[in-house]
Write an enzyme that holds these catalytic residues in place. Structure first.
Site, PDB file in Angstrom:
ATOM      1  N   THR A  45       0.967  -1.334   0.080  1.00 43.18           N
ATOM      2  CA  THR A  45       0.015  -0.111   0.045  1.00 43.18           C
ATOM      3  C   THR A  45       0.806   1.335   0.081  1.00 43.18           C
ATOM      4  OG1 THR A  45      -1.664  -1.195   1.224  1.00 43.18           O
ATOM      5  CG2 THR A  45      -1.841   1.134   1.130  1.00 43.18           C
ATOM      6  N   VAL A  46       1.699   1.226   0.896  1.00 41.39           N
ATOM      7  CA  VAL A  46       2.799   2.665   1.077  1.00 41.39           C
ATOM      8  C   VAL A  46       3.600   2.435  -0.247  1.00 41.39           C
ATOM      9  CG1 VAL A  46       4.271   3.848   2.550  1.00 41.39           C
ATOM     10  CG2 VAL A  46       2.168   2.659   3.402  1.00 41.39           C
ATOM     11  N   LYS A 134       7.930   1.692  12.279  1.00 43.61           N
ATOM     12  CA  LYS A 134       8.200   2.068  13.435  1.00 43.61           C
ATOM     13  C   LYS A 134       8.495   0.788  14.500  1.00 43.61           C
ATOM     14  CE  LYS A 134       3.918   1.527  11.912  1.00 43.61           C
ATOM     15  NZ  LYS A 134       3.303   1.861  10.828  1.00 43.61           N
ATOM     16  N   GLY A 214      -6.944  -1.870   3.913  1.00 51.54           N
ATOM     17  CA  GLY A 214      -5.627  -1.606   3.865  1.00 51.54           C
ATOM     18  C   GLY A 214      -4.998  -0.709   5.049  1.00 51.54           C
ATOM     19  N   GLU A 217      -1.789  -3.176  10.159  1.00 56.71           N
ATOM     20  CA  GLU A 217      -0.385  -3.646   9.881  1.00 56.71           C
ATOM     21  C   GLU A 217      -0.684  -5.029   9.232  1.00 56.71           C
ATOM     22  OE1 GLU A 217       2.546  -1.900  10.454  1.00 56.71           O
ATOM     23  OE2 GLU A 217       1.134  -0.332  10.469  1.00 56.71           O
ATOM     24  N   ASP A 228       1.200  -1.300  17.993  1.00 52.93           N
ATOM     25  CA  ASP A 228       1.660  -0.025  16.925  1.00 52.93           C
ATOM     26  C   ASP A 228       1.815   1.278  17.425  1.00 52.93           C
ATOM     27  OD1 ASP A 228       2.074   0.684  13.843  1.00 52.93           O
ATOM     28  OD2 ASP A 228       0.037   1.766  14.602  1.00 52.93           O
ATOM     29  N   LYS A 232       5.170   3.557  18.306  1.00 51.10           N
ATOM     30  CA  LYS A 232       5.211   5.116  17.757  1.00 51.10           C
ATOM     31  C   LYS A 232       5.280   5.968  19.133  1.00 51.10           C
ATOM     32  CE  LYS A 232       2.112   4.449  14.142  1.00 51.10           C
ATOM     33  NZ  LYS A 232       0.882   4.287  13.572  1.00 51.10           N
ATOM     34  N   GLY A 329      -2.884   4.788   5.798  1.00 48.88           N
ATOM     35  CA  GLY A 329      -3.368   5.135   4.376  1.00 48.88           C
ATOM     36  C   GLY A 329      -2.067   5.192   3.403  1.00 48.88           C
TER      37      GLY A 329
HETATM   38  N1  HSE Z   1      -1.688   0.390  11.076  1.00 51.15           N
HETATM   39  C1  HSE Z   1      -1.193   1.683  11.314  1.00 51.15           C
HETATM   40  C2  HSE Z   1      -2.314   2.498  11.607  1.00 51.15           C
HETATM   41  C3  HSE Z   1      -0.699   2.308   9.875  1.00 51.15           C
HETATM   42  O1  HSE Z   1      -3.431   1.896  11.676  1.00 51.15           O
HETATM   43  O2  HSE Z   1      -2.200   3.497  12.069  1.00 51.15           O
HETATM   44  C4  HSE Z   1       0.328   3.626  10.208  1.00 51.15           C
HETATM   45  O3  HSE Z   1       1.194   3.541  10.955  1.00 51.15           O
END
Ligand code: HSE
Length: 456
Positions: A45-46, A134, A214, A217, A228, A232, A329
């Site tokens: 995606t990214v 991250k 999408g 993770e 996640d 961060k 996204g």
């Molecule tokens: N899966 C992460 C989120 C994507 O939902 O924020 C960006 O780090």
């Protein structure tokens, strides 16, 4: 007259000289235009978004341009949202790492291995690195920043947080220390909680949709179990204090246990439930935790819907700032990566966390906050007294009580009873709940959600 025509001739000459010089200038500028050869790891995606933006003329400037040289993928023939010329694709990472024309590596493949080895090798070969990883930065941030500094390479990590280059930039350059921060760092969780409330749908239905879009993770448990967000938080604290906390030392709780019922009860009490990261420091003591929290409706972070992320910060001088940006996204993340490329091309360095401050992590059991408690209690005389008696014996004072559900028969039934407490110590609350859960008038586990005020 004669004098004036000579003057004109002189002017003519001057004009042609200027014109000539401007051509020379432009030619020189063209000759000096720096070209960066870019190697991309990952075309999901990214990665697809990054490739698309790189092939888009808008990112070129008169001083520099980025040329996408190779894209390393796991499978050549996978169906993708972007189709690239086959000469650009390879399954062999060495073709990127050993290409002398590639001076900049973008890693958006995710995961720990082989992303870590690729980043370290690229830096040791003198290549600049930009990463959105991250999970890796949270685990190996110190090592990666050390390698980047020692090898004099640019290390871009803007896409690792809130998909926002501005956040990392302003935190990294800020001369004053952060005293308190609270943030929503996970787009998937914020999307799930928002959609549950908006559509009255269950957690699992909305999660399925987030995966289809999408947002999640690779392993969605990283999102919904809070890791996640924790990654961060560790990266942000690492960048600002030089202290990359071991992940295991952090208190992390996700959103799996939050039901639609809790979202509606919270609303009735004037709150919205959000997954938050919190850090507070008092001198050398640092409180850092990740968990769902009730936030007052209509203010600050509680207003953020969908994949929107946000952060509120108070620094040591009392200055309060906030930032809101998409957290997940294709384009938000890809744009943050491209911004890093531009900063690199312009010769700006991201401040690396070289200054290691001495900080001690406060134990979770010593944390003091307010609580939302949902008991599944028998609807009969004396039950509330039993519960509040135990809470009182642990020095926990009740602020509000809400009981829901109608008895359908004469028989006593289990109904949800919600209590909001005043500030209490985590250890006391956990002990009290254990005792309450063992009462015969209580069925199942009591749900505990912390209540926070936010900064704004
Ligand atoms: N899966 C992460 C989120 C994507 O939902 O924020 C960006 O780090």
């Amino acid at each position: 007259m004669r004098g004036s025509s000579e003057a004109f001739r002189f002017l003519d000459k001057e004009i042609s000289l200027c014109y000539f010089l401007s051509i020379l200038e432009r030619k020189k500028a063209r000759m000096e235009k720096k070209t960066f050869g870019v190697g991309l790891f990952g075309l999901g995606t990214v990665g697809g978004g990054v490739a698309e933006l790189l092939l888009n003329e808008n990112w070129k400037s008169k001083d520099y341009e980025f040329v996408l040289k190779k894209v390393a993928v796991r499978h050549l023939n996978k169906r993708r949202s972007i189709s690239l010329p086959s000469r650009l694709l390879t399954t062999n990472p060495r073709e990127v790492l050993e290409d002398p024309e590639i001076d900049t590596v973008i890693e958006v493949m995710g995961g720990i291995s082989p992303a870590k080895e690729i980043i370290i090798e690229a830096l040791r070969k003198g290549k600049n690195v930009i990463t959105a990883n991250k999970a890796l930065l949270a685990r190996s941030g110190s090592l990666i920043f050390k390698e980047a500094t020692e090898n004099n390479c640019y290390l871009g990590v803007r896409a690792s947080n809130i998909a926002s280059y501005r956040l990392i930039e302003s935190l990294a350059y800020s001369p004053s220390k952060i005293e308190e921060l609270i943030g929503i760092f996970n787009g998937t969780c914020n999307y799930i909680l928002t959609e549950m409330e908006r559509r009255g749908e269950s957690f699992s239905n909305v999660l399925k949709k987030a995966q289809e879009i999408g947002y999640t993770e690779k392993d969605p448990s990283d999102d919904i179990d809070g890791y996640d967000t924790a990654h961060k938080l560790v990266v942000l604290l690492g960048l600002t204090s030089g202290h990359f906390l071991p992940l295991e030392s952090l208190f992390v709780e996700g959103i799996r246990k939050i039901t639609l019922q809790d979202i509606l009860f919270a609303k009735e009490l004037g709150y919205r439930i959000k997954l938050v990261a919190i850090a507070r420091r008092k001198g050398e003591e640092l409180e850092a935790r990740v968990h769902p929290a009730l936030l007052p409706i209509g203010r600050g972070l509680a207003r953020l819907d969908g994949i929107e992320n946000g952060i509120e910060i108070r620094d040591e001088t009392g200055v309060e700032v906030g930032l809101q940006a998409p957290g997940a996204g294709r384009y938000p993340t890809a744009t943050a990566i491209l911004e890093d490329l531009v900063c690199m091309a312009e010769g700006r360095k991201l401040v690396s966390p070289y200054q290691r401050e001495h900080l001690t992590l406060k134990k979770m059991e010593e944390v003091e906050t307010r609580y939302y408690l949902r008991f599944n209690a028998l609807d009969q005389a004396g039950v509330l007294a039993k519960i509040s008696g135990i809470l009182g014996s642990y020095n926990i004072s009740i602020k509000a009580v809400l009981q829901k559900g109608e008895r359908e028969s004469e028989r006593s039934e289990f109904v949800p009873v919600i209590m909001l407490t005043h500030k209490a110590r985590e250890k006391d609350v956990q002990n009290a709940i254990r005792k309450i859960n063992s009462l015969s008038v209580i069925k199942g586990e009591t749900l505990l959600i912390r209540v926070e005020e936010g900064i704004f």
